[in-house]
Design a protein around this motif. Structure first.
Motif, short mmCIF file in Angstrom:
data_model
loop_
_atom_site.label_atom_id
_atom_site.label_comp_id
_atom_site.label_asym_id
_atom_site.label_seq_id
_atom_site.Cartn_x
_atom_site.Cartn_y
_atom_site.Cartn_z
N ALA A 32 16.23 -20.62 2.25
CA ALA A 32 15.96 -22.02 2.58
C ALA A 32 15.13 -22.11 3.86
CB ALA A 32 17.27 -22.77 2.75
N TYR A 33 15.62 -21.46 4.91
CA TYR A 33 14.95 -21.47 6.21
C TYR A 33 15.02 -20.09 6.84
CZ TYR A 33 15.25 -26.57 6.07
OH TYR A 33 15.13 -27.89 5.71
N CYS A 34 14.03 -19.80 7.68
CA CYS A 34 14.08 -18.54 8.43
C CYS A 34 13.48 -18.78 9.81
CB CYS A 34 13.31 -17.45 7.69
SG CYS A 34 13.34 -15.86 8.54
N GLU A 106 24.31 5.42 12.77
CA GLU A 106 23.25 6.44 12.59
C GLU A 106 22.41 6.17 11.35
OE1 GLU A 106 25.81 9.89 12.61
OE2 GLU A 106 25.05 10.47 14.57
N ASN A 107 22.95 5.42 10.42
CA ASN A 107 22.24 5.16 9.16
C ASN A 107 21.82 3.70 9.04
OD1 ASN A 107 22.89 7.88 8.27
ND2 ASN A 107 24.98 7.11 8.13
N SER A 108 21.88 3.01 10.15
CA SER A 108 21.61 1.58 10.19
C SER A 108 20.21 1.24 9.68
CB SER A 108 21.78 1.14 11.64
OG SER A 108 21.12 -0.05 11.85
N ARG A 109 20.12 0.10 8.98
CA ARG A 109 18.80 -0.37 8.57
C ARG A 109 18.79 -1.89 8.55
NH1 ARG A 109 19.33 -1.74 3.03
NH2 ARG A 109 21.15 -0.79 2.09
N GLY A 110 17.58 -2.45 8.60
CA GLY A 110 17.44 -3.90 8.50
C GLY A 110 17.48 -4.28 7.03
N VAL A 111 18.19 -5.34 6.68
CA VAL A 111 18.30 -5.69 5.27
C VAL A 111 17.50 -6.93 4.89
CG1 VAL A 111 20.55 -4.66 4.97
CG2 VAL A 111 20.41 -7.07 5.57
N SER A 112 17.36 -7.83 5.83
CA SER A 112 16.86 -9.12 5.39
C SER A 112 15.46 -9.37 5.91
CB SER A 112 17.84 -10.20 5.86
OG SER A 112 17.20 -11.21 6.55
N LYS A 113 14.53 -9.57 5.00
CA LYS A 113 13.16 -9.91 5.39
C LYS A 113 12.99 -11.37 5.02
CE LYS A 113 12.83 -5.55 6.20
NZ LYS A 113 13.52 -5.25 7.46
N GLY A 114 13.46 -12.22 5.91
CA GLY A 114 13.69 -13.62 5.54
C GLY A 114 12.49 -14.51 5.35
N LEU A 115 11.29 -14.08 5.76
CA LEU A 115 10.13 -14.92 5.55
C LEU A 115 9.57 -14.65 4.16
CD1 LEU A 115 8.43 -14.83 9.06
CD2 LEU A 115 9.42 -16.81 7.93
N ALA A 116 10.41 -14.95 3.18
CA ALA A 116 10.10 -14.69 1.78
C ALA A 116 10.97 -15.61 0.94
CB ALA A 116 10.41 -13.23 1.44
N GLU A 117 10.58 -15.79 -0.31
CA GLU A 117 11.37 -16.70 -1.16
C GLU A 117 12.73 -16.13 -1.52
OE1 GLU A 117 8.58 -19.48 -3.78
OE2 GLU A 117 8.03 -17.36 -3.96
N TYR A 118 12.81 -14.78 -1.61
CA TYR A 118 14.08 -14.17 -1.98
C TYR A 118 14.39 -12.96 -1.10
CZ TYR A 118 13.47 -16.96 -6.15
OH TYR A 118 13.28 -18.02 -6.99
N GLU A 310 9.30 -27.04 13.24
CA GLU A 310 9.55 -26.57 11.88
C GLU A 310 8.19 -26.47 11.20
OE1 GLU A 310 12.52 -28.82 9.58
OE2 GLU A 310 11.24 -28.48 7.83
N MET A 311 7.95 -25.38 10.49
CA MET A 311 6.63 -25.21 9.86
C MET A 311 6.74 -24.47 8.53
SD MET A 311 4.86 -22.16 12.14
CE MET A 311 4.66 -23.13 13.60
N PRO A 312 5.71 -24.62 7.67
CA PRO A 312 5.72 -23.86 6.42
C PRO A 312 5.25 -22.42 6.65
CG PRO A 312 3.77 -25.24 6.51
CD PRO A 312 4.56 -25.53 7.76
N ILE A 332 11.42 -22.77 13.34
CA ILE A 332 12.12 -22.55 12.08
C ILE A 332 11.10 -22.72 10.95
CG2 ILE A 332 13.92 -23.45 10.53
CD1 ILE A 332 15.30 -22.42 12.90
N VAL A 333 11.03 -21.73 10.09
CA VAL A 333 10.11 -21.79 8.96
C VAL A 333 10.85 -22.28 7.74
CG1 VAL A 333 8.49 -20.48 7.54
CG2 VAL A 333 8.80 -19.87 9.96
N LYS A 334 10.28 -23.34 7.15
CA LYS A 334 10.92 -23.91 5.95
C LYS A 334 10.40 -23.15 4.73
CE LYS A 334 11.39 -28.25 3.47
NZ LYS A 334 11.04 -29.67 3.44
N ILE A 335 11.28 -22.54 3.99
CA ILE A 335 10.86 -21.82 2.78
C ILE A 335 11.14 -22.75 1.58
CG2 ILE A 335 10.98 -19.62 1.50
CD1 ILE A 335 10.46 -18.94 4.43
#
Ligand SMILES: [Zn+2]
Ligand SMILES: [Zn+2]
Length: 339
Positions: A32-34, A106-118, A310-312, A332-335
């Motif tokens: 929804a937002y990121c 030690e195995n940590s990773r980023g999961v969420s690439k939120g500037l996307a539709e899903y 807020e921006m697209p 805040i980016v509106k998706i």
């Protein structure tokens, strides 16, 4: 799907990107937002993020949305749940996870690439949000949870004199949290003169513009004897040096701003030693997401003071270059938006 994709240093585009794959134990979220973060700017400028960056990759990590599909073995979530995503995944079985310091995994990773539709995220990174919290507010969960970790480290006691260096979105949240924590005098050190009025309205005792004023002199003139706590929210040499310079005897200094990995900071070790300054560093948001959601639910923060625009998605590349609105607070980016 549509996403804001980082292709390389200072090379970002808005367009098609492959849909994320829903794995066992994961949840697919329609975003929804990121929020846009300083870390996104760092990545854009080729200075790396909290972890190494591999191109091409969508930007963003401060996302909220609605569950649209659940993977095998997911029991806690169902389609339609309103959620926010903790972007940092930890394995649960390495030495550090077992010690309870999951952000050192030690195995940590980023999961969420939120500037996307899903986004597809492991269910352990998904948090339901209560009805009282809008999806737009929920996009602030991650920065707020990072601030809560920083505040835990800052350990403000009732009446403590606190200095906050940098009043971007993080500095603004920290300022509000320090008021909540009944800090005494609060000093804001910020080079953007336009923020003086806002800082004062938010309960700052003393605003100092380091480009125009001598910070130490101003503090002395204000009759402030000893700065007990310092939160550095910028991460550049000048501001880190200022943080260590203004810290009073026995003070705690929390370094929160993410520095350039290629820059070293010279420090006046003797003076630091003689004041017995305690330097702490704040990294990520271990185990603070639930608390952040509670604060959002109880409307304990004035978010209008924090969100500047807020921006697209289409406007993000320009904003990463100019940082026109990011300078004044959280963008805040509106998706998909509120559905
Ligand atoms: Zn962030
Ligand atoms: Zn681990």
């Amino acid at each position: 799907m549509k996403a804001v994709v980082l292709e390389g240093k200072e090379n970002v585009r808005v367009g098609e990107f492959k849909d994320p794959v829903l794995e066992k134990g994961s949840v697919k979220v329609e975003i929804a937002y990121c929020g846009l973060c300083g870390t996104d700017v760092h990545k854009f400028q080729g200075k790396g993020g909290s972890r190494p960056v591999t191109y091409p990759v969508p930007l963003g990590h401060e996302a909220s949305g609605v569950v649209c599909e659940v993977g095998e073995d997911v029991t806690e979530y169902k389609v339609g749940d309103r959620v926010t995503i903790d972007p940092n995944w930890s394995c649960g079985h390495c030495y550090y996870c077992k010690e309870g310091i999951t952000h050192m995994c030690e195995n940590s990773r980023g999961v969420s690439k939120g500037l996307a539709e899903y986004v597809c995220a492991p269910q352990e990174n998904i948090y339901k949000i209560p009805d009282e919290v809008t999806l737009k507010e929920a996009a602030l969960t991650e920065p707020l949870s990072c601030c809560l970790h920083g505040m835990d480290l800052l350990d403000v006691k009732l009446g403590d004199t606190v200095a906050i260096i940098g009043m971007g979105s993080i500095g603004s949240i920290v300022l509000e949290l320090c008021k909540k924590a009944s800090a005494g005098d609060i000093i804001v050190i910020e080079a953007n003169e336009e923020k003086r009025e806002k800082a004062m309205a938010m309960g700052t005792t003393l605003f100092v513009n380091p480009l125009k004023e001598n910070v130490m002199e101003k503090i002395e003139q204000a009759g402030i004897k000893n700065v007990n706590r310092v939160m550095e929210c910028v991460g550049i040499n000048d501001t880190i040096e200022t943080a260590l310079q203004i810290a009073g005897k026995k003070a705690i200094v929390v370094l929160f701003g993410l520095p350039d990995p290629k820059k070293d900071v010279p420090i006046k070790m003797r003076s630091i030693l003689q004041r017995e300054i305690e330097i702490r560093t704040s990294f990520l948001n271990p185990n603070t997401t639930e608390r952040a959601i509670h604060i959002l639910k109880n409307k304990d923060l004035d978010l209008s003071q924090i969100v500047s625009m807020e921006m697209p998605m289409e406007n993000v590349p320009e904003e990463l270059k100019s940082q026109e609105y990011m300078r004044n607070g959280k963008v805040i980016v509106k998706i998909k938006g509120e559905s």
